[in-house]
Design a protein around this motif. Structure first.
Motif, PDB file in Angstrom:
ATOM      1  N   GLN A  75     -32.587  35.613  46.065  1.00 13.81           N
ATOM      2  CA  GLN A  75     -31.446  35.943  45.208  1.00 13.81           C
ATOM      3  C   GLN A  75     -31.187  34.806  44.226  1.00 13.81           C
ATOM      4  O   GLN A  75     -31.184  33.632  44.593  1.00 13.81           O
ATOM      5  CB  GLN A  75     -30.199  36.207  46.049  1.00 13.81           C
ATOM      6  CG  GLN A  75     -28.959  36.514  45.214  1.00 13.81           C
ATOM      7  CD  GLN A  75     -27.811  37.008  46.056  1.00 13.81           C
ATOM      8  OE1 GLN A  75     -27.801  38.161  46.478  1.00 13.81           O
ATOM      9  NE2 GLN A  75     -26.839  36.141  46.325  1.00 13.81           N
ATOM     10  N   PHE A  76     -30.919  35.208  42.968  1.00 11.99           N
ATOM     11  CA  PHE A  76     -30.660  34.259  41.881  1.00 11.99           C
ATOM     12  C   PHE A  76     -29.386  34.713  41.162  1.00 11.99           C
ATOM     13  O   PHE A  76     -29.289  35.883  40.754  1.00 11.99           O
ATOM     14  CB  PHE A  76     -31.852  34.223  40.929  1.00 11.99           C
ATOM     15  CG  PHE A  76     -33.162  33.962  41.625  1.00 11.99           C
ATOM     16  CD1 PHE A  76     -33.655  32.682  41.738  1.00 11.99           C
ATOM     17  CD2 PHE A  76     -33.893  35.019  42.185  1.00 11.99           C
ATOM     18  CE1 PHE A  76     -34.868  32.433  42.394  1.00 11.99           C
ATOM     19  CE2 PHE A  76     -35.094  34.789  42.836  1.00 11.99           C
ATOM     20  CZ  PHE A  76     -35.578  33.488  42.942  1.00 11.99           C
ATOM     21  N   VAL A  77     -28.415  33.806  40.996  1.00 19.39           N
ATOM     22  CA  VAL A  77     -27.100  34.216  40.521  1.00 19.39           C
ATOM     23  C   VAL A  77     -26.686  33.443  39.265  1.00 19.39           C
ATOM     24  O   VAL A  77     -27.212  32.369  38.972  1.00 19.39           O
ATOM     25  CB  VAL A  77     -26.029  34.034  41.625  1.00 19.39           C
ATOM     26  CG1 VAL A  77     -26.366  34.871  42.849  1.00 19.39           C
ATOM     27  CG2 VAL A  77     -25.892  32.566  42.013  1.00 19.39           C
ATOM     28  N   PHE A 109     -37.619  41.775  33.393  1.00 14.21           N
ATOM     29  CA  PHE A 109     -37.884  40.342  33.367  1.00 14.21           C
ATOM     30  C   PHE A 109     -39.399  40.143  33.237  1.00 14.21           C
ATOM     31  O   PHE A 109     -40.166  40.583  34.097  1.00 14.21           O
ATOM     32  CB  PHE A 109     -37.386  39.682  34.653  1.00 14.21           C
ATOM     33  CG  PHE A 109     -35.889  39.540  34.736  1.00 14.21           C
ATOM     34  CD1 PHE A 109     -35.272  38.334  34.452  1.00 14.21           C
ATOM     35  CD2 PHE A 109     -35.093  40.622  35.104  1.00 14.21           C
ATOM     36  CE1 PHE A 109     -33.893  38.194  34.538  1.00 14.21           C
ATOM     37  CE2 PHE A 109     -33.727  40.502  35.196  1.00 14.21           C
ATOM     38  CZ  PHE A 109     -33.114  39.280  34.915  1.00 14.21           C
ATOM     39  N   THR A 110     -39.791  39.487  32.166  1.00 14.92           N
ATOM     40  CA  THR A 110     -41.210  39.278  31.900  1.00 14.92           C
ATOM     41  C   THR A 110     -41.560  37.811  32.078  1.00 14.92           C
ATOM     42  O   THR A 110     -40.850  36.925  31.574  1.00 14.92           O
ATOM     43  CB  THR A 110     -41.562  39.723  30.467  1.00 14.92           C
ATOM     44  OG1 THR A 110     -41.172  41.089  30.298  1.00 14.92           O
ATOM     45  CG2 THR A 110     -43.049  39.584  30.215  1.00 14.92           C
ATOM     46  N   ALA A 111     -42.646  37.537  32.770  1.00 12.49           N
ATOM     47  CA  ALA A 111     -43.085  36.158  32.986  1.00 12.49           C
ATOM     48  C   ALA A 111     -43.577  35.555  31.676  1.00 12.49           C
ATOM     49  O   ALA A 111     -44.249  36.224  30.878  1.00 12.49           O
ATOM     50  CB  ALA A 111     -44.180  36.122  34.036  1.00 12.49           C
ATOM     51  N   THR A 112     -43.224  34.283  31.450  1.00 10.76           N
ATOM     52  CA  THR A 112     -43.621  33.629  30.202  1.00 10.76           C
ATOM     53  C   THR A 112     -45.075  33.194  30.220  1.00 10.76           C
ATOM     54  O   THR A 112     -45.654  32.913  29.165  1.00 10.76           O
ATOM     55  CB  THR A 112     -42.731  32.407  29.942  1.00 10.76           C
ATOM     56  OG1 THR A 112     -42.806  31.518  31.067  1.00 10.76           O
ATOM     57  CG2 THR A 112     -41.289  32.835  29.743  1.00 10.76           C
ATOM     58  N   PRO A 118     -43.980  42.080  35.860  1.00 10.90           N
ATOM     59  CA  PRO A 118     -42.578  42.011  35.445  1.00 10.90           C
ATOM     60  C   PRO A 118     -41.644  42.467  36.567  1.00 10.90           C
ATOM     61  O   PRO A 118     -42.046  43.204  37.473  1.00 10.90           O
ATOM     62  CB  PRO A 118     -42.506  42.949  34.244  1.00 10.90           C
ATOM     63  CG  PRO A 118     -43.671  43.875  34.407  1.00 10.90           C
ATOM     64  CD  PRO A 118     -44.729  43.090  35.098  1.00 10.90           C
ATOM     65  N   ILE A 119     -40.405  41.997  36.486  1.00  7.87           N
ATOM     66  CA  ILE A 119     -39.356  42.389  37.435  1.00  7.87           C
ATOM     67  C   ILE A 119     -38.448  43.376  36.710  1.00  7.87           C
ATOM     68  O   ILE A 119     -37.857  43.046  35.678  1.00  7.87           O
ATOM     69  CB  ILE A 119     -38.556  41.167  37.916  1.00  7.87           C
ATOM     70  CG1 ILE A 119     -39.489  40.141  38.568  1.00  7.87           C
ATOM     71  CG2 ILE A 119     -37.447  41.579  38.877  1.00  7.87           C
ATOM     72  CD1 ILE A 119     -38.813  38.805  38.868  1.00  7.87           C
ATOM     73  N   GLY A 120     -38.328  44.566  37.217  1.00  5.91           N
ATOM     74  CA  GLY A 120     -37.556  45.608  36.547  1.00  5.91           C
ATOM     75  C   GLY A 120     -36.061  45.352  36.564  1.00  5.91           C
ATOM     76  O   GLY A 120     -35.541  44.610  37.404  1.00  5.91           O
ATOM     77  N   PRO A 121     -35.307  45.975  35.624  1.00  4.32           N
ATOM     78  CA  PRO A 121     -33.859  45.799  35.565  1.00  4.32           C
ATOM     79  C   PRO A 121     -33.137  46.333  36.790  1.00  4.32           C
ATOM     80  O   PRO A 121     -31.985  45.979  37.030  1.00  4.32           O
ATOM     81  CB  PRO A 121     -33.453  46.573  34.309  1.00  4.32           C
ATOM     82  CG  PRO A 121     -34.543  47.588  34.114  1.00  4.32           C
ATOM     83  CD  PRO A 121     -35.785  46.911  34.585  1.00  4.32           C
ATOM     84  N   GLU A 122     -33.819  47.157  37.575  1.00  6.16           N
ATOM     85  CA  GLU A 122     -33.186  47.685  38.784  1.00  6.16           C
ATOM     86  C   GLU A 122     -32.973  46.602  39.846  1.00  6.16           C
ATOM     87  O   GLU A 122     -32.241  46.811  40.822  1.00  6.16           O
ATOM     88  CB  GLU A 122     -34.016  48.831  39.357  1.00  6.16           C
ATOM     89  CG  GLU A 122     -35.396  48.452  39.855  1.00  6.16           C
ATOM     90  CD  GLU A 122     -36.464  48.527  38.784  1.00  6.16           C
ATOM     91  OE1 GLU A 122     -37.654  48.596  39.155  1.00  6.16           O
ATOM     92  OE2 GLU A 122     -36.115  48.505  37.576  1.00  6.16           O
ATOM     93  N   GLY A 196     -42.676  31.697  38.907  1.00  7.73           N
ATOM     94  CA  GLY A 196     -42.829  31.610  37.460  1.00  7.73           C
ATOM     95  C   GLY A 196     -41.488  31.698  36.762  1.00  7.73           C
ATOM     96  O   GLY A 196     -40.447  31.897  37.398  1.00  7.73           O
ATOM     97  N   GLU A 197     -41.511  31.534  35.454  1.00  3.77           N
ATOM     98  CA  GLU A 197     -40.297  31.662  34.638  1.00  3.77           C
ATOM     99  C   GLU A 197     -40.287  33.037  34.000  1.00  3.77           C
ATOM    100  O   GLU A 197     -41.252  33.445  33.352  1.00  3.77           O
ATOM    101  CB  GLU A 197     -40.248  30.579  33.558  1.00  3.77           C
ATOM    102  CG  GLU A 197     -38.983  30.633  32.706  1.00  3.77           C
ATOM    103  CD  GLU A 197     -38.914  29.519  31.673  1.00  3.77           C
ATOM    104  OE1 GLU A 197     -38.220  29.702  30.657  1.00  3.77           O
ATOM    105  OE2 GLU A 197     -39.559  28.469  31.896  1.00  3.77           O
ATOM    106  N   TYR A 198     -39.167  33.748  34.181  1.00  2.25           N
ATOM    107  CA  TYR A 198     -39.040  35.110  33.682  1.00  2.25           C
ATOM    108  C   TYR A 198     -37.870  35.186  32.699  1.00  2.25           C
ATOM    109  O   TYR A 198     -36.885  34.463  32.832  1.00  2.25           O
ATOM    110  CB  TYR A 198     -38.780  36.094  34.833  1.00  2.25           C
ATOM    111  CG  TYR A 198     -39.898  36.217  35.845  1.00  2.25           C
ATOM    112  CD1 TYR A 198     -40.129  35.224  36.802  1.00  2.25           C
ATOM    113  CD2 TYR A 198     -40.721  37.345  35.871  1.00  2.25           C
ATOM    114  CE1 TYR A 198     -41.140  35.362  37.745  1.00  2.25           C
ATOM    115  CE2 TYR A 198     -41.728  37.490  36.807  1.00  2.25           C
ATOM    116  CZ  TYR A 198     -41.938  36.490  37.742  1.00  2.25           C
ATOM    117  OH  TYR A 198     -42.937  36.614  38.672  1.00  2.25           O
TER     118      TYR A 198
END
Length: 210
Positions: A75-77, A109-112, A118-122, A196-198
């Motif tokens: 989890q990232f807040v 979320f797309t990795a740079t 990618p991590i979806g908005p869901e 990674g950075e997204y």
């Protein structure tokens, strides 16, 4: 339908011309005295029709930080910048049943770098928080939504795919004013998410309907 009205103010001036080399006629001793004519004008102030508008506090983006990870998820807040909605209309100018809403929608979320998926908005959820007191209930914060990786709160696990951040009722007399809101953001991913950075873009839109 919004109507834009432009008022033009015309300025009148009197230009006196002095003609050189032309002799003025002599005035008779018994010439009648002059009569002044008052010229007046009432210039009304320029008025701007009221409107519903939205602003977002100055920011450099939101950097989510890891907090609250467990065996079920990482989890990232973070906190959404304060959003302000102002309704400057007059009650008589608002159609019956009129209401407005601020809706948020995140991109994936797309990795740079690298080949991380990618991590979806869901996977991104939020808890909207109304910062302006509302004694009438005319305006309220939107409902919390959670990542599809549930946080156990019972909030719908649909993510930020078009959710309300702030919404008004259809009571035109009570919804006029200025309202501030922000939101707690939480990205919850599977524990095996690739490092990674997204980056994602969270778009806020103001809708006004009747």
């Amino acid at each position: 339908m919004k109507t834009k009205r432009t008022t033009q103010i015309l300025a009148a001036s009197v230009l006196g011309l002095a003609l050189a080399g032309v002799a003025a006629p002599a005035l008779a001793d018994d010439a009648p005295s002059g009569s002044g004519i008052d010229v007046s004008v009432k210039i009304e102030p320029i008025t701007t029709p009221g409107q519903v508008s939205m602003t977002v506090a100055d920011n450099t983006g939101v950097s989510l930080q890891e907090n609250g990870s467990d065996a079920a998820a990482r989890q990232f807040v973070g906190t959404l910048p304060t959003v302000t909605v102002s309704d400057t209309r007059k009650p008589e100018d608002i159609p019956a049943g009129d209401y407005w809403a601020v809706v948020g929608q995140a991109s994936q979320f797309t990795a740079t770098s690298g080949s991380a998926a990618p991590i979806g908005p869901e996977y991104l959820g939020w808890i909207p928080r109304l910062l302006t007191d509302s004694t009438t209930g005319a305006v309220s914060a939107g409902e919390p939504v959670s990542s599809v990786v549930s946080d156990g709160s019972g909030a719908p696990t649909v993510g930020l795919k078009g959710q309300e951040l702030l919404v008004s009722t259809a009571n035109s007399a009570d919804e006029i004013g200025t309202w501030k809101v922000n939101a707690d953001l939480a990205l919850r991913t599977p524990v095996d998410v690739a490092a990674g950075e997204y980056h994602s873009t969270l778009t806020l839109s103001l809708f006004n309907q009747s």
